[in-house]
Scaffold this motif. Structure first.
Motif, PDB file in Angstrom:
ATOM      1  N   ALA A 237     -15.773  55.498  47.122  1.00  0.00           N
ATOM      2  CA  ALA A 237     -16.486  56.473  46.301  1.00  0.00           C
ATOM      3  C   ALA A 237     -15.575  57.083  45.236  1.00  0.00           C
ATOM      4  CB  ALA A 237     -17.065  57.574  47.192  1.00  0.00           C
ATOM      5  N   LEU A 238     -14.321  57.334  45.573  1.00  0.00           N
ATOM      6  CA  LEU A 238     -13.380  57.872  44.589  1.00  0.00           C
ATOM      7  C   LEU A 238     -13.190  56.900  43.422  1.00  0.00           C
ATOM      8  CD1 LEU A 238     -10.730  59.349  47.060  1.00  0.00           C
ATOM      9  CD2 LEU A 238     -12.129  60.678  45.461  1.00  0.00           C
ATOM     10  N   ILE A 239     -13.102  55.628  43.728  1.00  0.00           N
ATOM     11  CA  ILE A 239     -12.943  54.619  42.669  1.00  0.00           C
ATOM     12  C   ILE A 239     -14.223  54.515  41.846  1.00  0.00           C
ATOM     13  CG2 ILE A 239     -12.508  52.175  42.215  1.00  0.00           C
ATOM     14  CD1 ILE A 239     -10.800  52.144  44.772  1.00  0.00           C
ATOM     15  N   CYS A 240     -15.378  54.591  42.504  1.00  0.00           N
ATOM     16  CA  CYS A 240     -16.650  54.574  41.771  1.00  0.00           C
ATOM     17  C   CYS A 240     -16.742  55.763  40.816  1.00  0.00           C
ATOM     18  CB  CYS A 240     -17.817  54.603  42.748  1.00  0.00           C
ATOM     19  SG  CYS A 240     -18.062  53.095  43.704  1.00  0.00           S
ATOM     20  N   ALA A 241     -16.279  56.926  41.253  1.00  0.00           N
ATOM     21  CA  ALA A 241     -16.311  58.113  40.396  1.00  0.00           C
ATOM     22  C   ALA A 241     -15.395  57.932  39.188  1.00  0.00           C
ATOM     23  CB  ALA A 241     -15.899  59.339  41.206  1.00  0.00           C
ATOM     24  N   GLN A 248     -17.604  57.511  30.323  1.00  0.00           N
ATOM     25  CA  GLN A 248     -18.002  58.716  29.602  1.00  0.00           C
ATOM     26  C   GLN A 248     -19.403  59.174  29.976  1.00  0.00           C
ATOM     27  OE1 GLN A 248     -15.898  60.347  27.434  1.00  0.00           O
ATOM     28  NE2 GLN A 248     -14.321  58.888  27.964  1.00  0.00           N
ATOM     29  N   MET A 249     -19.732  59.099  31.269  1.00  0.00           N
ATOM     30  CA  MET A 249     -21.053  59.515  31.735  1.00  0.00           C
ATOM     31  C   MET A 249     -21.102  61.034  31.829  1.00  0.00           C
ATOM     32  SD  MET A 249     -22.037  56.656  34.608  1.00  0.00           S
ATOM     33  CE  MET A 249     -23.631  57.457  34.867  1.00  0.00           C
ATOM     34  N   VAL A 250     -21.989  61.650  31.034  1.00  0.00           N
ATOM     35  CA  VAL A 250     -22.115  63.098  31.028  1.00  0.00           C
ATOM     36  C   VAL A 250     -22.627  63.616  32.371  1.00  0.00           C
ATOM     37  CG1 VAL A 250     -23.209  65.060  29.863  1.00  0.00           C
ATOM     38  CG2 VAL A 250     -22.561  63.039  28.546  1.00  0.00           C
ATOM     39  N   SER A 251     -23.424  62.796  33.080  1.00  0.00           N
ATOM     40  CA  SER A 251     -23.999  63.214  34.356  1.00  0.00           C
ATOM     41  C   SER A 251     -22.974  63.256  35.479  1.00  0.00           C
ATOM     42  CB  SER A 251     -25.140  62.266  34.740  1.00  0.00           C
ATOM     43  OG  SER A 251     -24.660  60.934  34.837  1.00  0.00           O
ATOM     44  N   VAL A 252     -21.755  62.802  35.230  1.00  0.00           N
ATOM     45  CA  VAL A 252     -20.714  62.770  36.262  1.00  0.00           C
ATOM     46  C   VAL A 252     -19.643  63.821  36.012  1.00  0.00           C
ATOM     47  CG1 VAL A 252     -18.929  61.355  37.348  1.00  0.00           C
ATOM     48  CG2 VAL A 252     -21.112  60.334  36.722  1.00  0.00           C
ATOM     49  N   SER A 334     -27.746  61.612  44.650  1.00  0.00           N
ATOM     50  CA  SER A 334     -27.074  61.859  43.367  1.00  0.00           C
ATOM     51  C   SER A 334     -25.865  60.955  43.191  1.00  0.00           C
ATOM     52  CB  SER A 334     -26.654  63.332  43.289  1.00  0.00           C
ATOM     53  OG  SER A 334     -26.056  63.616  42.048  1.00  0.00           O
ATOM     54  N   SER A 335     -25.057  60.793  44.251  1.00  0.00           N
ATOM     55  CA  SER A 335     -23.879  59.919  44.133  1.00  0.00           C
ATOM     56  C   SER A 335     -24.283  58.455  43.994  1.00  0.00           C
ATOM     57  CB  SER A 335     -22.961  60.099  45.351  1.00  0.00           C
ATOM     58  OG  SER A 335     -23.644  59.782  46.548  1.00  0.00           O
ATOM     59  N   ARG A 336     -25.364  58.066  44.608  1.00  0.00           N
ATOM     60  CA  ARG A 336     -25.853  56.691  44.466  1.00  0.00           C
ATOM     61  C   ARG A 336     -26.381  56.441  43.059  1.00  0.00           C
ATOM     62  NH1 ARG A 336     -29.624  55.286  49.549  1.00  0.00           N
ATOM     63  NH2 ARG A 336     -29.234  53.164  48.802  1.00  0.00           N
ATOM     64  N   LYS A 337     -27.021  57.437  42.480  1.00  0.00           N
ATOM     65  CA  LYS A 337     -27.628  57.273  41.161  1.00  0.00           C
ATOM     66  C   LYS A 337     -26.598  57.335  40.044  1.00  0.00           C
ATOM     67  CE  LYS A 337     -30.996  59.476  38.076  1.00  0.00           C
ATOM     68  NZ  LYS A 337     -31.993  60.594  37.947  1.00  0.00           N
ATOM     69  N   HIS A 338     -25.671  58.293  40.135  1.00  0.00           N
ATOM     70  CA  HIS A 338     -24.796  58.561  38.990  1.00  0.00           C
ATOM     71  C   HIS A 338     -23.438  57.864  39.059  1.00  0.00           C
ATOM     72  CE1 HIS A 338     -27.647  61.431  37.392  1.00  0.00           C
ATOM     73  NE2 HIS A 338     -27.632  62.126  38.536  1.00  0.00           N
ATOM     74  N   ILE A 339     -22.882  57.673  40.268  1.00  0.00           N
ATOM     75  CA  ILE A 339     -21.583  56.989  40.330  1.00  0.00           C
ATOM     76  C   ILE A 339     -21.702  55.608  40.978  1.00  0.00           C
ATOM     77  CG2 ILE A 339     -20.388  59.206  40.434  1.00  0.00           C
ATOM     78  CD1 ILE A 339     -19.788  58.686  43.365  1.00  0.00           C
ATOM     79  N   GLY A 340     -22.921  55.219  41.353  1.00  0.00           N
ATOM     80  CA  GLY A 340     -23.136  53.881  41.907  1.00  0.00           C
ATOM     81  C   GLY A 340     -22.533  53.687  43.282  1.00  0.00           C
ATOM     82  N   TYR A 341     -22.505  54.777  44.085  1.00  0.00           N
ATOM     83  CA  TYR A 341     -21.898  54.672  45.411  1.00  0.00           C
ATOM     84  C   TYR A 341     -22.873  54.103  46.427  1.00  0.00           C
ATOM     85  CZ  TYR A 341     -20.578  56.154  50.102  1.00  0.00           C
ATOM     86  OH  TYR A 341     -20.318  56.163  51.436  1.00  0.00           O
ATOM     87  N   SER A 342     -22.364  53.257  47.281  1.00  0.00           N
ATOM     88  CA  SER A 342     -23.052  52.826  48.497  1.00  0.00           C
ATOM     89  C   SER A 342     -21.967  52.439  49.495  1.00  0.00           C
ATOM     90  CB  SER A 342     -23.991  51.645  48.232  1.00  0.00           C
ATOM     91  OG  SER A 342     -23.264  50.525  47.760  1.00  0.00           O
ATOM     92  N   PRO A 343     -22.159  52.720  50.779  1.00  0.00           N
ATOM     93  CA  PRO A 343     -21.106  52.450  51.769  1.00  0.00           C
ATOM     94  C   PRO A 343     -20.733  50.965  51.807  1.00  0.00           C
ATOM     95  CG  PRO A 343     -22.846  53.814  52.703  1.00  0.00           C
ATOM     96  CD  PRO A 343     -23.359  53.323  51.392  1.00  0.00           C
TER      97      PRO A 343
END
Length: 589
Positions: A237-241, A248-252, A334-343
């Protein structure tokens, strides 16, 4: 140009980063994942003077040798060391570790909050582009309410559950408020209940509780849900962020995101999975939550009086106690939508990997054998329904039986009536209740009233046979003792019976009713306590029994000679000293 394993990497193809807290629990996993990706040059910063690599960290060792990784000894309060580590890197991952700090607010504030300010200032001054902070879900948790599927709109609580959460919330707010200042983009992740290989908090605490014998207790009802996060998923998740900030995603930028394994489960089910894997007994006995809360409050007051200990000790116990009684689940939409996180690692696989890494804590015997093995208290009580009740296997059933016996105790002994009068009144009450219940309609306002079946008042032949066998067994035991006493061959039994009757006479002469009440209370407590401390109690009993045998032996040796002949069993100590009946007879002749 950077060379690794005979290959050349162009500096423009590699990304450079600094991992602050890189030798901590989450930092180690993040560094390893960055190196596995192959397109990162990693600077590892930590407060320890040297990295002190483990045998399993061969990848990091190779990276140090090839130049793809370097180590920096950094004290967060030393600006010079921070600048030396940060200068020239566009990305900083901030994974602070505060588990071993002393319980001193001023020191902790300087180390955690002031250290974070120094890091943010250095990032702004030396044009770091992206700062990703690993926060915690604990920053929105207090100890007074449940959180079910909570999202990022949750505010910081008015009162945090501990000092560390308070300070981490201050650091998170500082980093998020520093977003888009001097070109620095920031975001924070809030993982919930991180576990995995190298865990120094949750798993070791569960093992310590299991070794103490208290892991068999479930605090509260055990129905509360919790979210857990495997450590590799936090690193992912840290790498995805970072990748989202790079786009340059404003939502993140300037935002915080919850991170979990997306598999909420009952906290005690998670505990059972871990303890099962390590060969310990899983929790089976429910304990009221208010009892634990009072104990923790007492511990807190004692700790405040002593003003000693570490944060790690004070936080962990309350941390697990809150988990055990509160629902703590969070939404990762929110993390799945904006930073593309999934376990990347499932909860089942994560637990299996964690248990394997803690195999040095495992019990020698498999859990299945221990589960089948009865405790000494259970064997002493016969291992049946009585054992289940007196050992509090089912809290509701035990409390019901205790309340029923207390009512009978009051009805027959404390009302001042004779036994026959009390029995007659009880039978009259039972008949009246049953008659009234039978006259009730079968349906009252939509609620069906079940009828009492006649079979409830019948006693089967098997039950009657077992009852008479039990009565015969109870009769045979004192009958056997009486026969031994009549034969006059067992001096030890005579002393035991005499002592028992003497103490019974003392108790009965003062207050037999109080003695029965005390025995009722002790029956529901002593066996339960004995099951928890059977080894310690057995040790004490062994010492007392040994001394009692020595005293009895001494008493027998001082008996008159004719009485010793009458009681040949008691002359065994004399035989062990080299004397026999024949020798004594010869000497008399």
């Amino acid at each position: 140009m950077v060379k690794q394993n005979g290959s050349n990497y162009d500096d423009h193809q590699l990304k450079s980063c600094l991992v602050i807290g890189g030798r901590g629990f989450i930092g180690r996993s993040l560094v390893e994942r960055l190196l596995k990706l192959g397109n990162w040059i990693v600077r590892v910063a930590d407060s320890t003077p040297s990295p002190q690599l483990l045998p399993s960290e061969s990848l990091l060792s190779q990276a140090f040798s090839s130049g793809r990784a370097s180590y920096f000894h950094v004290d967060a309060l030393n600006k010079t060391q921070i600048i030396e580590a940060i200068e020239g890197v566009p990305v900083v991952f901030f994974t602070d570790s505060s588990g071993s700090l002393p319980c001193d607010f001023c020191f902790c504030y300087k180390t955690i909050v002031q250290g974070a300010k120094n890091i943010v200032n250095a990032c702004q001054e030396y044009k770091v582009k992206r700062l990703i902070y690993n926060s915690s879900a604990d920053v929105v948790i207090d100890s007074t309410r449940d959180i079910l599927n909570g999202d990022e709109s949750l505010p910081y609580p008015d009162q945090f559950q501990n000092m560390v959460s308070d300070l981490k919330a201050q650091v998170e707010a500082l980093i998020l408020s520093s977003n888009d200042i001097d070109g620095l983009l920031t975001c924070a992740l809030r993982p919930c209940n991180v576990f995995g290989p190298g865990d120094e908090k949750l798993i070791p605490l569960l093992v310590n509780v299991a070794n103490s014998g208290w892991a068999k207790f479930i605090i509260g009802s055990g129905a509360n849900q919790s979210d857990f996060t495997y450590v590799d998923n936090v690193a992912h998740a840290l790498i995805c962020a970072e990748e989202s900030l790079d786009s340059q995603m404003v939502s993140v930028s300037g935002k915080a995101f919850f991170v979990t394994n997306l598999e909420p489960m009952k906290f005690w089910e998670f505990v059972s999975l871990v303890l099962d894997g390590l060969g310990y007994q899983r929790p089976i006995v429910n304990v009221p939550a208010w009892v634990v809360q009072y104990i923790l409050l007492l511990m807190k007051l004692i700790r405040m009086k002593l003003n000693s200990g570490k944060i790690e000790d004070s936080v962990s116990v309350h941390y697990v106690a809150n988990l055990a009684t509160r629902t703590r689940t969070f939404s990762c939409s929110s993390s799945r939508k904006h930073i593309g996180y999934s376990p990347v690692v499932s909860l089942e696989e994560g637990v299996a990997l964690t248990v394997e890494s803690f195999s040095h804590f495992a019990r020698d015997l498999p859990f299945s054998n221990k589960c089948n093995e009865q405790s000494k208290a259970n064997k002493l009580l016969g291992g049946g329904k009585v054992a289940d009740i007196l050992l509090w296997r089912d809290e509701k059933k035990t409390f019901t039986c205790f309340l029923l016996l207390v009512l009978l105790y009051y009805w027959f002994l404390l009302t001042g009536r004779t036994f026959i009068s009390s029995a007659a009144n009880l039978l009259l009450l039972i008949i009246s209740v049953l008659s009234g219940y039978h006259m009730l309609p079968t349906n009252i306002y939509g609620f069906s009233i079940p009828r009492v079946s006649s079979s409830c008042f019948e006693i089967s032949e098997v039950d009657m046979r077992e009852s008479f066998l039990t009565m015969a067994s109870l009769w045979n035991s004192p009958s056997h003792v009486t026969r031994l006493l009549a034969q006059g061959r067992d001096w030890s039994t005579f002393l035991k019976v005499s002592a028992f009757l003497y103490f019974f006479k003392l108790i009965a002469s003062h207050s037999l009713i109080k003695a029965i009440g005390l025995g009722l209370v002790l029956a529901f407590t002593l066996f339960f306590v004995y099951e928890q401390y059977d080894e310690e109690i057995d040790g004490i009993v062994k010492i007392v029994s040994s001394r009692a045998r020595k005293a009895t032996s001494l008493m027998v040796r001082k008996l008159p000679m004719p009485l010793t002949f009458i009681l040949p069993e008691c002359s065994k100590p004399l035989k062990e000293k080299g004397s026999s009946q024949h020798t004594l007879l010869d000497s008399r002749q």
